[in-house]
Design a protein around this motif. Structure first.
Motif, PDB file in Angstrom:
ATOM      1  N   PHE A 188     -34.304  -0.387  19.513  1.00 52.63           N
ATOM      2  CA  PHE A 188     -33.536   0.724  18.949  1.00 52.63           C
ATOM      3  C   PHE A 188     -32.048   0.529  19.251  1.00 52.63           C
ATOM      4  CE2 PHE A 188     -31.431   4.753  18.825  1.00 52.63           C
ATOM      5  CZ  PHE A 188     -32.083   5.516  17.869  1.00 52.63           C
ATOM      6  N   ILE A 189     -31.725   0.224  20.492  1.00 51.88           N
ATOM      7  CA  ILE A 189     -30.319   0.024  20.886  1.00 51.88           C
ATOM      8  C   ILE A 189     -29.691  -1.086  20.042  1.00 51.88           C
ATOM      9  CG2 ILE A 189     -28.796  -0.704  22.755  1.00 51.88           C
ATOM     10  CD1 ILE A 189     -29.919   2.055  23.259  1.00 51.88           C
ATOM     11  N   LYS A 190     -30.407  -2.185  19.880  1.00 59.90           N
ATOM     12  CA  LYS A 190     -29.884  -3.315  19.110  1.00 59.90           C
ATOM     13  C   LYS A 190     -29.678  -2.965  17.641  1.00 59.90           C
ATOM     14  CE  LYS A 190     -31.835  -7.014  21.987  1.00 59.90           C
ATOM     15  NZ  LYS A 190     -32.842  -8.120  22.057  1.00 59.90           N
ATOM     16  N   ALA A 191     -30.485  -2.045  17.115  1.00 55.16           N
ATOM     17  CA  ALA A 191     -30.412  -1.702  15.696  1.00 55.16           C
ATOM     18  C   ALA A 191     -29.236  -0.780  15.364  1.00 55.16           C
ATOM     19  CB  ALA A 191     -31.721  -1.044  15.252  1.00 55.16           C
ATOM     20  N   MET A 192     -28.627  -0.188  16.382  1.00 49.80           N
ATOM     21  CA  MET A 192     -27.516   0.725  16.120  1.00 49.80           C
ATOM     22  C   MET A 192     -26.250  -0.058  15.780  1.00 49.80           C
ATOM     23  SD  MET A 192     -28.745   3.781  16.240  1.00 49.80           S
ATOM     24  CE  MET A 192     -30.140   2.976  15.419  1.00 49.80           C
ATOM     25  N   PRO A 193     -25.511   0.357  14.750  1.00 47.45           N
ATOM     26  CA  PRO A 193     -24.302  -0.369  14.339  1.00 47.45           C
ATOM     27  C   PRO A 193     -23.160  -0.142  15.336  1.00 47.45           C
ATOM     28  CG  PRO A 193     -24.615   1.587  12.984  1.00 47.45           C
ATOM     29  CD  PRO A 193     -25.821   1.485  13.851  1.00 47.45           C
TER      30      PRO A 193
ATOM     31  N   LEU B 131     -31.173   0.326  31.104  1.00 51.37           N
ATOM     32  CA  LEU B 131     -30.993   0.353  29.649  1.00 51.37           C
ATOM     33  C   LEU B 131     -29.526   0.575  29.298  1.00 51.37           C
ATOM     34  CD1 LEU B 131     -32.480   0.170  26.951  1.00 51.37           C
ATOM     35  CD2 LEU B 131     -32.830   2.656  27.046  1.00 51.37           C
ATOM     36  N   LEU B 132     -28.814   1.349  30.107  1.00 51.58           N
ATOM     37  CA  LEU B 132     -27.380   1.531  29.880  1.00 51.58           C
ATOM     38  C   LEU B 132     -26.651   0.197  30.037  1.00 51.58           C
ATOM     39  CD1 LEU B 132     -24.894   3.340  29.427  1.00 51.58           C
ATOM     40  CD2 LEU B 132     -24.852   3.736  31.910  1.00 51.58           C
TER      41      LEU B 132
ATOM     42  N   TYR C   5     -24.398  -1.834  27.163  1.00 47.87           N
ATOM     43  CA  TYR C   5     -23.058  -2.420  27.301  1.00 47.87           C
ATOM     44  C   TYR C   5     -23.065  -3.899  26.915  1.00 47.87           C
ATOM     45  CZ  TYR C   5     -21.696   1.673  30.171  1.00 47.87           C
ATOM     46  OH  TYR C   5     -21.412   2.927  30.644  1.00 47.87           O
ATOM     47  N   GLU C   6     -24.104  -4.602  27.313  1.00 47.67           N
ATOM     48  CA  GLU C   6     -24.177  -6.039  27.002  1.00 47.67           C
ATOM     49  C   GLU C   6     -24.275  -6.271  25.491  1.00 47.67           C
ATOM     50  OE1 GLU C   6     -26.419  -7.549  31.119  1.00 47.67           O
ATOM     51  OE2 GLU C   6     -27.587  -7.029  29.338  1.00 47.67           O
ATOM     52  N   ILE C   7     -24.924  -5.363  24.787  1.00 47.44           N
ATOM     53  CA  ILE C   7     -25.116  -5.516  23.345  1.00 47.44           C
ATOM     54  C   ILE C   7     -23.894  -5.037  22.562  1.00 47.44           C
ATOM     55  CG2 ILE C   7     -26.472  -4.704  21.371  1.00 47.44           C
ATOM     56  CD1 ILE C   7     -28.853  -4.469  23.420  1.00 47.44           C
TER      57      ILE C   7
ATOM     58  N   GLN D 118     -17.872  -9.876  33.599  1.00 46.06           N
ATOM     59  CA  GLN D 118     -18.651 -10.962  33.005  1.00 46.06           C
ATOM     60  C   GLN D 118     -17.955 -11.507  31.773  1.00 46.06           C
ATOM     61  OE1 GLN D 118     -22.711  -9.739  32.253  1.00 46.06           O
ATOM     62  NE2 GLN D 118     -22.988  -8.987  34.339  1.00 46.06           N
ATOM     63  N   GLY D 119     -17.406 -10.597  30.959  1.00 39.48           N
ATOM     64  CA  GLY D 119     -16.683 -11.027  29.765  1.00 39.48           C
ATOM     65  C   GLY D 119     -15.456 -11.834  30.111  1.00 39.48           C
TER      66      GLY D 119
END
Length: 290
Positions: free
Chosen positions: A195-200, A235-236, A240-242, A279-280
């Motif tokens: 679900f998280i990945k599917a959000m624009p 999950l939070l 952030y990673e996504i 990390q970035g």
């Protein structure tokens, strides 16, 4: 307010301001809070001591409004007078943005609960049209929030597909509630990370985290009355990673702990944000040395 202006003002870790928190928070001269959020329904039309107290916060912190009774999916006509009241309230207090739940809370009456909208194409068109009416009055984009739900009536598509379709059709933005995603994943057997990945990413303005109650292994209740659980923190971090580091607000509606415990949760948000930012930076430095 457009997204770039919003991003300049709203960053870091925020706290939902509830009346039960105002007295203990007032004992601290400097709060570790980057922004705050209130429900406009709880404050519109109030005067006297409460209005003065609210003003003391809105003058010092950036504020967002998160509504409870717009009932965007209701079969009843929109209460456009209420929307105009919200606009005046936003203007009066310099509130930066207004969000609401992608749900409804009654027909002709108010049920004081957030009811699920059927995940259908007709519902996408219906809700998008109503969001457009609200945006025309506000003169800004509405931010809608994915909600926790305990039933999925009339389901013809997955929740993630429905939310994304509404965002696109209405040309509005998203308040991504990470706890709600997790609660629904357990209650309906879905994949929270999918679900998280599917959000624009380009639609997400900010995030919510909150605590929930484990009623049973397959039934979670979105109470906002407990500390954020470890699995939601995880999950939070993945969110952030996504999608990158996004401003994140902690909700606590009752059963208030010592404010120092809330401050510790706000610090946990910041630590996760800083870890991802570092990390970035590390990846960028490695690329520059290649």
């Amino acid at each position: 307010m457009n997204k770039s202006a919003f991003s300049r003002h709203v960053q870091g870790a925020g706290l939902g301001l509830r009346r039960g928190l105002m007295a203990p928070l007032s004992e601290h001269e400097h709060l570790p809070v980057d922004f705050m959020e209130i429900a406009p329904e709880n404050w519109i039309g109030l005067g006297g001591r409460l209005a003065h107290s609210l003003r003391s916060y809105t003058e010092r912190y950036d504020f967002l409004c998160h509504g409870l009774s717009l009932s965007i999916g209701s079969p009843a006509p929109l209460d456009l007078n209420f929307v105009r009241q919200v606009k005046r309230f936003l203007d009066e207090h310099g509130v930066l943005a207004y969000s609401e739940h992608l749900s409804y809370c009654g027909d002709e009456g108010h049920l004081y609960d957030l009811l699920p909208i059927p995940f259908t194409d007709d519902a996408v068109n219906y809700v998008a049209d109503r969001i457009g009416q609200v945006q025309d009055i506000l003169g800004q984009r509405l931010i809608i929030e994915n909600v926790s739900a305990y039933a999925e009536p009339g389901k013809a598509m997955e929740e993630a597909e429905f939310v994304a379709a509404v965002l696109n059709k209405a040309d509005c933005d998203l308040l991504l509630d990470v706890n709600n995603v997790y609660v629904n994943s357990i209650n309906h057997g879905s994949d929270a990370l999918a679900f998280i990945k599917a959000m624009p990413t380009e639609r997400i303005r900010y995030l919510h985290v909150a605590g929930h109650f484990d009623e049973a292994p397959d039934l979670l209740i979105d109470t906002h009355g407990d500390a954020v659980k470890d699995i939601v923190w995880d999950l939070l971090k993945q969110t952030y990673e996504i999608h990158g580091v996004l401003p994140t607000l902690l909700e606590r509606d009752f059963n208030f702990p010592a404010v120092e415990d809330l401050f510790a949760e706000l610090e946990q948000i910041r630590l996760l944000q800083h870890d991802i930012e570092n990390q970035g930076k590390s990846r960028t430095n490695v690329l520059h040395t290649l």
